[in-house]
Design an enzyme around this catalytic site. Structure first.
Site, short mmCIF file in Angstrom:
data_model
loop_
_atom_site.label_atom_id
_atom_site.label_comp_id
_atom_site.label_asym_id
_atom_site.label_seq_id
_atom_site.Cartn_x
_atom_site.Cartn_y
_atom_site.Cartn_z
CB CYS A 128 -10.96 -16.72 50.88
SG CYS A 128 -11.13 -18.03 52.12
CB ALA A 157 -8.40 -17.39 55.27
NE ARG A 192 -3.93 -17.07 61.60
CZ ARG A 192 -3.10 -16.13 61.13
NH1 ARG A 192 -2.60 -16.25 59.92
NH2 ARG A 192 -2.77 -15.09 61.86
CG HIS A 244 -8.71 -9.25 58.88
ND1 HIS A 244 -7.74 -8.67 58.10
CD2 HIS A 244 -8.34 -10.55 59.01
CE1 HIS A 244 -6.82 -9.57 57.79
NE2 HIS A 244 -7.16 -10.71 58.32
#
Lengths: 546, 460, 460, 546
Positions: free
Chosen positions: A60, A63, A94, A196
């Site tokens: 999503c 994230a 991550r 992003h």
């Protein structure tokens, strides 16, 4: 598969895949599955909604925002406003490595921590702003951080908590702490990609340009879209240092708030992951006059090429000489390792379904191993990531994208300073440098290779059945699914806890890891030997119920 | 120091959770749904939820975890997720052909008020559920309870959706195993088989998330409780609900709906809880406890008595889920270890009460906290103020263990940096020996590594 | 450094053994004898032998190990031990009432030439062996072979003393399990039971040296192969002899005496050896391999394939007994690990041949040595010259592990500073997962503990 | 059991035990089982042959020589000449701690090593002397030790290898290495005890007196019969140091060859374990004129008493004042811990069957805990250890003891120097100091307590059944046998990997460990609960065969 060898035509495969789908789904998925013809401009449908129920790789917006872009910054407290899960799942998963470096072992580093307002039902019913304020205050009181980022999760958007207002209020109240919010609710956009963009916007709005201290180095660059997974950024930094190139800021591997704040003082932006960070490059160009250039440090040759591009950009002979020296020192070792590894990898088949750049970049490494990428696709790419930025004007902005804020950027009245003339940039472009450009993955792929955007589980199964690839690249959710089919899977998010894979040393690591995976004995021993013997033997093979 | 910013001085927090000792409901619902054969879990919400839950379960089990998502967009969030879910149901039955779809909600769909009951009804009415197939569901708002709550809710959803009542009593006992590992579920079945107790157990994730590597991916692995077995649980003579947090609600529903009486027991971790489970199963199933169990139990008791010198008085810090922590604390007390700091992110008043009751005699100064702000940060601060000899908890504990030099035993969820938990049970008497082996190993490894050369011992 | 005097430079030794990788025959004979129900082992020699053997077995099992001794004095050493042994037999039957006395000799009685056959004959003739009781024996000169030889000799002694032939073939397979742990023997029985293969297994130390703590000491615990079962082994259709060193002789005797054909197999440690065992048992017992074994095997294969990245290319040093080291080496090769240094104190030319053959393709530079002067000192020197990533061996390995900072997995005999080996098998597919868990745990614990802070990983 | 409480008369127990034995055995064992009557001089048969087949605790002469006496010396290579087992079993199993101390981490320390000639059948047939020589040479070449001790095992004696001749030859050949042998074959004597004697002899013959360097301290003593198990010797050294007493040499805990060589320069020998080391004390008295005194550092009071004895011996006011100061500093803490522990230990019953001194010494600690020792005995004691040295003249030397060499010692013509006058020693003795004397265990035990020498397994079982003691002290072979009966067993050879138990801190450790053992929860949970419920309940208790 030798380079001369033609890839098989996957048309029947595509048909078989689509046959299973309800007609409407089939029509939609057909547009995201493209049999590559390098001679044609083919549209790869992407950045569109995932069809409910198809089993996707995608995550999503939260994230993409918190996990990908802000996650690697060590000296900000990333406070997730929402129920506990969102923060929990993004906690250290991550592999963003960070090195407090000059600040020593006591340098600020909040990456190992997980912060949440842990919203409860009363916060949903009565609103969570009060709790958020209190949480910010508590975080400040305990840790005295330079900055606190506040991330909205799904219910926050719905109940109308204004994280930006709260952040402003708390920033003012705290005085020496930069508090700012992100409206990165999970339901926004169609994938991580929207996150992003949101992260780019807020970093640009609240951080970039806050510190005008001039850099001391001669060749000052920012590296954009490199997240230091498994130490990739460390390796690239090592190479830059060897070349005498100064990195003002990496977005955002091993980054600090201070570096972001000074990033507008660089002379050149290098873009690694085009998908996640091109917004920042564009905004910095518009506001501060910093040109950007697409590079790729994945692969030995690519790394050399990227370095040479930088040399060309700066047009400095000493720098260029130094770069050649570094390449001469490093590349032969890389090539030697590749040559050795190729004994086991040559002609093998790879597939890559991952990310917004990696599915493209890593094809370089496979090429260096003599391996053919028979099929690839992005998890959250856009058409420009497949087809190149040339298609940008033709991309229709749909409802999901329209919801993501597009900052209106203008040249900074005082600080705008074009680092390179139009002419220079055009010249560079003519030389083949991707200045302000990215050509996309498609053109680098072979004819008949199959491009699949936002691949579904069903498609994955069928592709494996059809191609029987030697290696499959995807993420953790796919790993054991694929491996259960007897195909080793290389995680290209987490690198399977290996890496670095960027730069020269990274290439060597990757060669070795792939060579290893292709040589692993167990893949030859999957079948119980008694099932392999004749079924007529009464002693074995028969099913026996205890 | 990995957690260099954690101060020794403890300040009260009312709003900020740092390094949580829980996660949210849906992942528990997803895990529970995997314990039904041929079931495809479905996350009704944003893609991220499903992706995160699949990821963490995959990392914990190193095995495929398949699930669908309603892939909410901003539009669905405004207009409701019914259309997405209807489409998802159709697509999943068409493409992936599960026997059952098990839907859980998310904070998103809960906040917008999607009515799963109504949507599933509509899907059924609209013929989107093929003949002989099932759609079950439960509500798992992430802002209530924890992952354990979600597991419990899906257990209830399973009962609600699949348990039946024929009126003909069946001579079998229902076991709701609670949130335990597939290895534990396998062990509970072995115990029951060895006792010749007829049981129906669900969820049962054994042979699902510990599935074999045979070169062939199975979307629906061999394991999981079957629809038939679950259906028959409405006719059982009794339900043993293991773990009050995970299993009580489902047991109550079996009682209220089908008049199957129930007993809530601790998960059989350690000596005393296993004793109670064995006796309860013996009584419920009306079967004797086999002689072999005297030997099994005796082996655990033997190890405890032999190794007591290394355990007696050792301080332990624990974090995890209430259903595990309660019998584990009891086990530690049986071992004369000293539960010193205990944290669970999962709320529920009974937890601290129960822990304090257990510890009253032998560890009256135990620090215990659960619910909001009961996090590993708090635990770490407690440890800084009163150091311990052993830390037990999920993988996240290793940051504390390394910083403070504490022997560490991985226990709970998630364990994402080691293997073993899915294959070797910690329930039952043999599971107790495994826990002992782990605890002793951790303590002795530190002794071996850090002892002055003069004091390194061959024998222990 | 604990072993600070071990130089890196290797000089050839011809007479001096330093830090042995073996011990002497009688302890093996004593252990084997414990695998017969109601059997009291007896050491015909000085008291010290018996005391030492009981001590090391006790330390390894943390369980009672009962045995008698002939308590030689200087007088007996001059005049022979017959009188002592006769008296011991009488006393043991009178006081301790065993079903069987299993006598093994020592270097002392062997050197003076006591003839056990003759003495036992005389004891029987003289009526010192009560009706229905048995005295069996074997020769175990300490200056020949090793503890493994002693185990093998007592196995032969059991066959010689107790196996019978009625002429009526029995539809069963003999399994000689070799020197493995009680947990392993239990697992072999479980495997056979799951296959519905009728077997007779001896020795069987399960339920003997892992006996339960119930508050009552049992001189003769519940376990052990019964005299009746052993007797019937002469009528079996086949013998599977696991471990060439431990079991070949007894299998040959069953063949030569009773025409029971035999097959010598590796102890089923690891994937390939277990595959061979399962197939051999299936063939010998004429039973199919159950589907459940595809799953069991597949779980092991799954862990191997999932964890391969942490194992591939890792160098391993091993020491122990040939019957274990051979299949373990094969397992390591299946895991793409690199057996680098291998030492066994037990002699036998075939050992190095077999190891070299196994390693020929993947680890052609393996250092391997066995027999006299093949000791842990040598292994340590090899390690100093070519460091390894993992060390596997008995407890004595920990001195090397600590000095050199090598992850260490305890495996073999004796393990006297940890528990677990007697309860959790390393044979079979599940045993393979246990070995993997241990190896990975050791390797990853070191990574977690020593990684630069920048490189500490949550997930693995 | 309070001190006033009488112990039960174990006559019936003794009868029951003996009833099981064949008559001849019964007669013999009867003499080793004595119901204590402190008013009587009762003979405790001991140091006699163990009856074959009775299941004994005892080990062999080799164990006493190599394992007990020489084992704790760090800078000698103890080379066992024989098949591998003898050396293997004695490898690190006795917890003799050693601290290279001033020599630092690189000081010589061979204790972690195991050396053997690993005799093979050809060595048995053709003799092993050649191999032994070669092994000595190899040990020397690799390690360059100051000394090599060679230990004979059973077959060596039988085949006639002359370890002494070989040692002499090699000592000469090597030049700077003291090589000497021990004829400690396992079949000699009747227990470990013979090995102690042999070890004493050879140490005295080959080592003691080799270095005449005068000590610098004022109060120079040797501590004899203390083996530093679990660090006992370290604790005693700590106390000596606090008091200003210099230890020239401990026999043999934490010892070095250098210390042995100088031990004859001490002014007083203190004997802890009378059984194992009295030979050395006597020989040093005869040859060098050093008086010896029995002491016991096991127990807080005993430790204080032992220190005061030393003070009295040296008749030095400053020393005595210092000793009182140390006792005043240390003893109250010990007593406080005892008082605390007594809440759980008072009135409990103990049994001790172990060693040649420990069964006596540890009764002190139990007394301090308010516990009664209802039965005790030695594994390898002699009559003097039970009845006191007064019976020495009456002990008949049997065939087994006659075989053990008795060195003929005379006063050293040059170095004999009586440290104390006859009169002084007599005066001290009158004051109650055990100068050149040991009163034995029996007189310290209660009436009706049962003394059993070389206890058999059968007797152990019956004793447990009769007394149901709260704690049983023995060794590893007995530990789990006794514990399986539900009685915790404290190992008094290895201390169950605890300790130190000597001195003040040791007493505290012991109190705590015993308190712990008596408070351990598991002993109350041995029985499966379903076996505890009514047998008439059909659901439980029934035996079920799967």
């Amino acid at each position: 598969m030798s380079e001369e060898m033609k890839l098989p035509d996957p048309s029947t495969l595509k048909d078989e895949i689509l046959a299973k789908y309800p007609p409407k789904i089939a029509r939609k998925r057909a547009k995201s599955m493209v049999i590559n013809d390098t001679k044609l401009d083919q549209e790869v449908q992407s950045n569109v909604r995932t069809i409910p129920g198809i089993i996707t790789q995608r995550g999503c917006t939260y994230a993409g925002c918190k996990g990908v872009v802000l996650g690697p910054t060590r000296d900000i407290i990333n406070l997730v406003h929402g129920p506990i899960g969102c923060s929990f799942y993004a906690w250290l998963t991550r592999r963003n490595q960070t090195d407090p470096g000059p600040e020593g072992p006591d340098g600020e580093n909040f990456i190992n921590y997980c912060f949440s307002t842990d919203m409860q039902d009363e916060n949903i019913v009565f609103g969570g702003e009060k709790k958020l304020k209190q949480a910010i205050q508590e975080a400040y009181d305990i840790f005295k951080p330079k900055a606190i980022g506040v991330f909205s999760t799904c219910p926050v958007g719905l109940i109308g908590d204004d994280v930006h207002a709260v952040s402003r209020e708390m920033k003012e109240k705290l005085g020496d702490c930069n508090v700012f919010g992100f409206s990165c609710e999970g339901y926004k956009g169609v994938s991580q990609s929207a996150g992003h963009h949101i992260a780019n916007n807020q970093l640009f709005r609240h951080v970039v340009g806050n510190d005008d201290t001039k850099p001391e180095g001669k060749f000052n660059i920012n590296l954009l879209g490199e997240y230091n997974i498994g130490g990739d950024g460390f390796e690239i930094d090592r190479i830059f240092k060897a070349c005498g190139i100064d990195v003002i800021c990496t977005f955002s591997g091993n980054s600090t708030m201070g570096a972001f704040e000074k990033s507008h003082t660089a002379d050149l932006n290098l873009v690694m992951c085009h998908r996640s960070i091109n917004y920042m490059a564009e905004m910095m160009e518009t506001k501060f006059g910093i040109p950007w250039m697409k590079v790729n440090f994945i692969g030995g040759d690519s790394t050399a090429k990227a370095l040479r591009k930088i040399g060309e950009y700066f047009e400095d002979e000493a720098l260029q000489a130094k770069i050649e020296e570094v390449i001469a020192e490093e590349l032969p070792k890389v090539e030697a390792r590749a040559a050795e590894a190729r004994k086991r990898t040559e002609g093998k088949m790879a597939m890559l379904f991952v990310g917004g750049s990696r599915a493209h970049h890593y094809q370089e490494l496979f090429k260096e191993l003599g391996m053919e990428t028979v099929s690839a696709g992005y998890e959250f790419g856009h058409r420009d990531d497949y087809e190149g930025r040339k298609v940008l004007p033709t991309i229709k902005v749909d409802a999901d994208s329209r919801n993501i804020e597009e900052l209106k950027i203008e040249a900074d009245p005082e600080r705008f300073n074009p680092r390179a003339s139009e002419i220079k940039l055009e010249t560079l472009q003519e030389k083949g440098l991707e200045v302000s450009d990215y050509k996309g993955m498609k053109s680098d792929m072979s004819d008949n290779s199959l491009i699949v955007d936002d691949i579904t589980h069903w498609e994955t199964e069928k592709l494996i059945e059809f191609y029987k690839p030697d290696i499959f690249c995807a993420g953790i959710k796919e790993k054991y699914v694929v491996q259960k089919s007897g195909i080793p899977l290389k995680q290209l998010h987490s690198y399977d806890y290996g890496g670095p894979y960027a730069g020269f040393e990274g290439a060597v690591n990757f060669y070795t890891d792939i060579e290893t995976m292709l040589s692993t004995t167990i893949w030859k021993k999957l079948k119980a030997p008694w099932l392999a013997t004749s079924a007529t033997d009464p002693c074995i093979c028969a099913e026996y119920v205890a | 120091m990995l957690l260099r910013h954690t101060p020794k001085e403890i300040t009260e927090r009312k709003a900020l959770t740092i390094n949580p000792a829980k996660t949210c409901q849906p992942v528990g619902a997803m895990y529970a749904a995997l314990g039904v054969h041929g079931c495809l879990p479905h996350s009704h919400g944003s893609q991220g939820c499903c992706s995160y839950h699949r990821s963490v379960l995959t990392r914990h089990y190193k095995d495929p975890v398949m699930a669908g998502t309603s892939s909410f967009t901003e539009g669905s969030s405004v207009f409701g997720g019914q259309a997405n879910l209807m489409q998802a149901i159709t697509n999943m039955f068409t493409i992936y052909d599960p026997d059952i779809i098990a839907i859980h909600s998310t904070c998103l769909s809960e906040t917008i008020g999607d009515d799963l009951n109504q949507i599933v009804d509509k899907a059924t009415t609209d013929g989107k559920v093929p003949e002989g197939k099932n759609v079950i569901f439960c509500n798992t708002p992430s802002y209530v309870g924890s992952h354990v709550t979600g597991f419990a809710n899906m257990c209830t959803g399973i009962v609600k959706g699949l348990a039946k009542h024929t009126g003909v009593a069946k001579d079998q006992v229902n076991i709701l195993p609670g949130w335990v590992e597939p290895s534990d579920m396998r062990e509970i079945k072995r115990i029951a088989a060895e006792m010749a107790a007829q049981i129906v157990m669900y969820p049962d994730t054994s042979d699902v998330v510990d599935s074999p590597q045979t070169g062939k991916f199975e979307m629906y692995p061999a394991g999981g409780a079957t629809v038939e077995d679950i259906a028959s649980s409405g006719d059982s003579i009794k339900t043993l609900a293991l773990g009050a947090w995970a299993s009580t609600d489902a047991a109550k529903l079996l009682d209220s709906k089908f008049k199957v009486p129930f007993e809530v027991l601790d998960i059989p971790v350690g000596l005393s809880a296993t004793d109670r489970f064995v006796e309860a199963l013996s009584n419920a199933a009306k079967v004797p406890v086999p002689a072999s169990f005297v030997a099994e139990r005796g082996r655990l008791v033997d190890v405890v008595s032999d190794m007591s010198q290394y355990l007696y008085g050792k301080k332990v810090a624990l974090f995890g889920d209430p259903d595990q922590l309660i019998p584990l604390t009891e086990f530690l007390l049986d071992l004369d270890m000293v539960p010193t700091h205990i944290v669970s992110g999962t709320p529920g008043k009974k937890f601290t009460e129960k822990i304090k009751e257990l510890c009253a005699e032998k560890a009256p100064n135990v620090n215990v906290m659960n619910g909001a702000q009961a996090d590993i940060f708090q635990l770490h601060q407690w440890i800084k103020n009163e150091p311990v000899d052993l830390l037990m908890g999920n993988t996240y504990g290793k940051y504390i263990a390394r910083d403070e030099g504490i022997p560490f035993v991985r226990y709970g969820f998630p364990i994402i940096d080691r293997i073993g938990h899915s294959y070797f049970p910690t329930v039952g008497y043999t599971g107790g020996i495994r826990l002992l082996e782990k605890m002793l190993g951790a303590i002795m490894d530190k002794m071996d590594a850090t002892a002055d050369e003069t004091k390194v011992e061959l024998v222990m």
